[in-house]
Design an enzyme around this catalytic site. Structure first.
Site, PDB file in Angstrom:
ATOM      1  N   GLY A 151      -2.410 -32.544   8.481  1.00  0.00           N
ATOM      2  CA  GLY A 151      -3.007 -32.529   7.145  1.00  0.00           C
ATOM      3  C   GLY A 151      -4.369 -33.194   7.188  1.00  0.00           C
ATOM      4  O   GLY A 151      -5.071 -33.147   8.210  1.00  0.00           O
ATOM      5  N   ILE A 153      -5.364 -36.359   7.286  1.00  0.00           N
ATOM      6  CA  ILE A 153      -5.582 -37.405   8.305  1.00  0.00           C
ATOM      7  C   ILE A 153      -5.622 -36.769   9.691  1.00  0.00           C
ATOM      8  O   ILE A 153      -6.464 -37.116  10.529  1.00  0.00           O
ATOM      9  CB  ILE A 153      -4.495 -38.508   8.207  1.00  0.00           C
ATOM     10  CG1 ILE A 153      -4.585 -39.215   6.850  1.00  0.00           C
ATOM     11  CG2 ILE A 153      -4.657 -39.525   9.346  1.00  0.00           C
ATOM     12  CD1 ILE A 153      -3.483 -40.226   6.573  1.00  0.00           C
ATOM     13  N   ARG A 232       5.934 -42.909  10.242  1.00  0.00           N
ATOM     14  CA  ARG A 232       6.902 -43.933   9.868  1.00  0.00           C
ATOM     15  C   ARG A 232       7.806 -44.137  11.075  1.00  0.00           C
ATOM     16  O   ARG A 232       8.102 -43.172  11.804  1.00  0.00           O
ATOM     17  CB  ARG A 232       7.739 -43.487   8.659  1.00  0.00           C
ATOM     18  CG  ARG A 232       7.012 -43.527   7.320  1.00  0.00           C
ATOM     19  CD  ARG A 232       6.718 -44.964   6.856  1.00  0.00           C
ATOM     20  NE  ARG A 232       6.125 -45.040   5.534  1.00  0.00           N
ATOM     21  CZ  ARG A 232       4.833 -45.161   5.269  1.00  0.00           C
ATOM     22  NH1 ARG A 232       3.955 -45.212   6.275  1.00  0.00           N
ATOM     23  NH2 ARG A 232       4.398 -45.238   4.034  1.00  0.00           N
ATOM     24  N   GLU A 261      11.309 -52.319  11.010  1.00  0.00           N
ATOM     25  CA  GLU A 261       9.984 -52.854  10.711  1.00  0.00           C
ATOM     26  C   GLU A 261      10.139 -53.967   9.678  1.00  0.00           C
ATOM     27  O   GLU A 261      10.782 -53.716   8.649  1.00  0.00           O
ATOM     28  CB  GLU A 261       9.126 -51.732  10.138  1.00  0.00           C
ATOM     29  CG  GLU A 261       7.649 -52.015  10.207  1.00  0.00           C
ATOM     30  CD  GLU A 261       6.826 -50.771   9.847  1.00  0.00           C
ATOM     31  OE1 GLU A 261       6.264 -50.775   8.748  1.00  0.00           O
ATOM     32  OE2 GLU A 261       6.780 -49.816  10.638  1.00  0.00           O
ATOM     33  N   HIS A 280       1.791 -52.112  11.480  1.00  0.00           N
ATOM     34  CA  HIS A 280       1.614 -51.205  10.331  1.00  0.00           C
ATOM     35  C   HIS A 280       0.304 -51.536   9.589  1.00  0.00           C
ATOM     36  O   HIS A 280       0.316 -51.936   8.426  1.00  0.00           O
ATOM     37  CB  HIS A 280       2.819 -51.283   9.384  1.00  0.00           C
ATOM     38  CG  HIS A 280       2.952 -50.070   8.510  1.00  0.00           C
ATOM     39  ND1 HIS A 280       4.160 -49.596   8.063  1.00  0.00           N
ATOM     40  CD2 HIS A 280       2.012 -49.224   8.000  1.00  0.00           C
ATOM     41  CE1 HIS A 280       3.973 -48.530   7.298  1.00  0.00           C
ATOM     42  NE2 HIS A 280       2.668 -48.285   7.250  1.00  0.00           N
TER      43      HIS A 280
HETATM   44  C1  DGY Z   1       0.686 -45.712   3.523  1.00  0.00           C
HETATM   45  O1  DGY Z   1      -0.255 -45.717   2.734  1.00  0.00           O
HETATM   46  O2  DGY Z   1       1.654 -44.959   3.406  1.00  0.00           O
HETATM   47  C2  DGY Z   1       0.622 -46.698   4.636  1.00  0.00           C
HETATM   48  O3  DGY Z   1       1.481 -46.375   5.677  1.00  0.00           O
HETATM   49  C3  DGY Z   1       0.950 -48.077   4.107  1.00  0.00           C
HETATM   50  O4  DGY Z   1       2.276 -48.112   3.730  1.00  0.00           O
END
Ligand code: DGY
Length: 315
Positions: A151, A153, A232, A261, A280
């Site tokens: 997507g 990113i 994730r 996590e 994270h």
């Molecule tokens: C998001 O914006 O989903 C990042 O992983 C922070 O939780």
């Protein structure tokens, strides 16, 4: 007219609280333990939360007047979407506010993984530099980057990789229609695993993607390939990842997310020197976190004013 009540459940900059206070009565419970939130939640119309806090049946039961949940994140796997939809509660995220920042972190992990830099760090820390040269990494130029979940990113990561001379392939539910412009080519998930020198995970965590990466997927990868997870932690079966790294089924990994996590310091994953783990922090810059926070507030303000929140999630 009575002012709408908003509960802020994650620490926010003063400017964000001020913005909300222009339109609502704001109760900041972020410094209180969860057991002390119920009085504030009882008549809250909106809440501002982070992605680490579960918005589940128990939370929703404590908030009978709730109309909108604004999460200070792009991901919303912490939210029980069916429960929200059943009550007609609006969900907003911070989509679009962190693309370049997360792409930078992702590509930093790609470089770390492909160039074997996690091993380099541990060699210096443990005094092994004195004993000789660490094992080499691989060239980025000419290598193939496989992006799972292509997507916004993913596209920003692809641009960075292409500047380094990497070839980019991707897998998505369906091929995109703009491969000629992006310079990336579609592969099935299995074909991508076999072809990529570095696999980057950018899919959201859903019932479909939970555990999508396990022993069978590591077995399909090249032994010289690396895995980068910025999605994730639970997209990957952690035990299978540990096995793959210990048994050198893959060469290394770069992780922004883990399951569990936070990762306990004595977890087997933390002891491996062919993996680099950061806590994270994909979007964790002063500028981006401030932009995300203000966008979360603007979603709440828009809702209170009867307007369409700018980044509403379709439920
Ligand atoms: C998001 O914006 O989903 C990042 O992983 C922070 O939780």
């Amino acid at each position: 007219m009575e002012r709408a009540k908003i509960v802020v459940a994650t620490p926010m900059p003063a400017a964000v609280l001020d913005r909300l206070r222009q339109h609502a009565e704001v109760t900041d419970v972020s410094a209180l333990p969860r057991v002390e939130w119920d009085a504030a939640l009882a008549d809250a119309v909106g809440v501002l939360v982070s992605s680490t806090f579960p918005i589940d049946a128990e939370f929703l039961a404590a908030a009978p007047a709730l109309r909108i949940v604004a999460t200070w994140s792009v991901g919303y796997d912490n939210v029980d979407l069916a429960a929200l939809a059943a009550r007609g509660i609006v969900l907003t995220n911070t989509s679009g506010s962190l693309t370049e920042t997360v792409a930078d972190l992702t590509y930093a992990l790609v470089i770390f993984a492909v160039r074997n830099l996690a091993v380099g760090l541990s060699w210096v820390r443990s005094g092994r530099w004195l004993q000789g040269n660490m094992p080499y990494g691989h060239d980025l130029a000419g290598a193939t980057l496989g992006i799972v979940g292509f997507g916004t990113i993913g596209l920003a990561v692809a641009k960075r990789a292409q500047v380094s001379g990497m070839r980019v392939i991707y897998s998505n539910r369906n091929p995109r229609s703009d491969d000629a412009t992006t310079g990336a080519s579609y592969r099935s998930f299995d074909a991508l695993l076999a072809e990529a020198d570095c696999v980057v995970l950018l899919v959201p965590l859903t019932d479909e993607t939970r555990g999508m990466f396990g022993d069978a997927q590591f077995a399909r990868m090249k032994p010289t390939a690396t895995l980068v997870n910025v999605a994730r932690g639970a997209v990957v079966d952690t035990d299978a990842l540990v096995r793959a790294l210990e048994q050198k089924k893959i060469a290394g990994a770069g992780l922004d997310v883990t399951d569990p996590e936070p990762l306990p310091p004595d977890h087997p994953l933390a002891a491996l020197d062919n993996v680099v783990i950061v806590p994270h922090v994909g979007s964790a810059t002063y500028e981006t976190r401030a932009r995300m926070a203000m966008l979360a507030a603007e979603n709440l303000v828009a809702y209170i004013e009867g307007k369409e929140p700018p980044t509403r999630v379709a439920l």
